[in-house]
Design a protein around this motif. Structure first.
Motif, PDB file in Angstrom:
ATOM      1  N   THR A  24       0.843  -1.192   0.000  1.00  0.00           N
ATOM      2  CA  THR A  24       0.000   0.000   0.000  1.00  0.00           C
ATOM      3  C   THR A  24       0.874   1.237   0.000  1.00  0.00           C
ATOM      4  N   ARG A  69      -1.596  -0.892  -3.891  1.00  0.00           N
ATOM      5  CA  ARG A  69      -2.847  -0.291  -3.433  1.00  0.00           C
ATOM      6  C   ARG A  69      -2.555   1.196  -3.215  1.00  0.00           C
ATOM      7  N   GLU A 113      -8.091   4.741  -3.728  1.00  0.00           N
ATOM      8  CA  GLU A 113      -8.986   4.951  -2.586  1.00  0.00           C
ATOM      9  C   GLU A 113      -8.648   6.319  -2.019  1.00  0.00           C
ATOM     10  N   ASP A 124      -4.430   9.832   9.196  1.00  0.00           N
ATOM     11  CA  ASP A 124      -4.933   8.791  10.107  1.00  0.00           C
ATOM     12  C   ASP A 124      -5.953   7.900   9.410  1.00  0.00           C
ATOM     13  N   GLU A 125      -6.868   8.505   8.664  1.00  0.00           N
ATOM     14  CA  GLU A 125      -7.871   7.729   7.944  1.00  0.00           C
ATOM     15  C   GLU A 125      -7.202   6.832   6.896  1.00  0.00           C
ATOM     16  N   LEU A 147      -4.216   5.571   6.986  1.00  0.00           N
ATOM     17  CA  LEU A 147      -3.517   4.462   7.656  1.00  0.00           C
ATOM     18  C   LEU A 147      -4.505   3.436   8.197  1.00  0.00           C
ATOM     19  N   ARG A 148      -5.685   3.876   8.621  1.00  0.00           N
ATOM     20  CA  ARG A 148      -6.722   2.914   9.021  1.00  0.00           C
ATOM     21  C   ARG A 148      -7.167   2.093   7.816  1.00  0.00           C
ATOM     22  N   LEU A 149      -7.337   2.744   6.683  1.00  0.00           N
ATOM     23  CA  LEU A 149      -7.696   2.028   5.451  1.00  0.00           C
ATOM     24  C   LEU A 149      -6.609   1.023   5.075  1.00  0.00           C
ATOM     25  N   ALA A 150      -5.357   1.428   5.227  1.00  0.00           N
ATOM     26  CA  ALA A 150      -4.226   0.559   4.854  1.00  0.00           C
ATOM     27  C   ALA A 150      -4.221  -0.701   5.703  1.00  0.00           C
ATOM     28  N   ASP A 151      -4.626  -0.577   6.968  1.00  0.00           N
ATOM     29  CA  ASP A 151      -4.779  -1.731   7.861  1.00  0.00           C
ATOM     30  C   ASP A 151      -3.534  -2.622   7.862  1.00  0.00           C
ATOM     31  N   GLY A 152      -2.399  -2.004   8.151  1.00  0.00           N
ATOM     32  CA  GLY A 152      -1.146  -2.771   8.196  1.00  0.00           C
ATOM     33  C   GLY A 152      -0.011  -1.942   7.665  1.00  0.00           C
ATOM     34  N   ASP A 153       0.851  -2.575   6.906  1.00  0.00           N
ATOM     35  CA  ASP A 153       2.016  -1.877   6.376  1.00  0.00           C
ATOM     36  C   ASP A 153       1.608  -0.851   5.322  1.00  0.00           C
TER      37      ASP A 153
END
Length: 161
Positions: A39, A59, A75, A81-82, A84-90
């Motif tokens: 991502t 991604r 996306e 912050d949002e 990184l929440r979407l990325a949900d990991g690395d």
């Protein structure tokens, strides 16, 4: 893990006129090798600077304040912050300056291409790196050549814990 990847010249210069400082083939190859399959998070201006839109085989998450922004294979998020929440990991933070500034306090790793040159017309800069917060884990120095107009070093830093 949150990683920042950037080509940075002397005095922290990273861009001019909405583009990279210079064309460094080795840097672009390294960027592709490191980020493919992962991502990438970028600001909208960085997205706009990409010659072919979303980066293939990655991604793409674009951070923008524009609620109506939409692009193919992208996306959107309205804050880092949002995103990184979407990325949900690395995630790899790939620019620009404002996104780098926001990501520096929370980044775990820095992948730098340190270009050994000055660009007096640069207008975009990376935040100051406090080397006491980072451990150099890898460095690879290269001379200029026909595809890389300036001497450079690939360096990787991990945050001290």
């Amino acid at each position: 893990m949150i990683s920042i990847i950037v080509a940075i010249a002397r005095e922290g210069a990273i861009g001019k006129g909405g583009d990279l400082l210079c064309h460094m083939s080795a840097d672009l190859r390294r960027f592709k090798a490191i980020t493919t399959g992962h991502t990438v998070v970028m600001g909208r201006k960085t997205y706009d600077s990409l010659p072919k839109g979303a980066l293939p085989n990655r991604r793409n998450i674009v951070v923008t304040r524009n609620a109506s922004f939409a692009a193919e294979r992208v996306e959107t998020a309205h804050s880092l912050d949002e995103a990184l929440r979407l990325a949900d990991g690395d995630a790899f933070i790939i620019g620009g300056a404002e996104i780098y500034r926001l990501a520096m306090p929370i980044a775990d790793r820095l992948y730098l291409t340190e270009i050994n040159a000055e660009f007096p017309d640069a207008d975009t800069f990376f935040p100051t790196i406090d080397k006491s917060e980072w451990i150099l884990v890898e460095t690879e120095t290269h001379a200029a050549d026909d595809k890389n107009p300036y001497p450079y070093a690939f360096t990787t830093y991990d945050r001290r814990h």
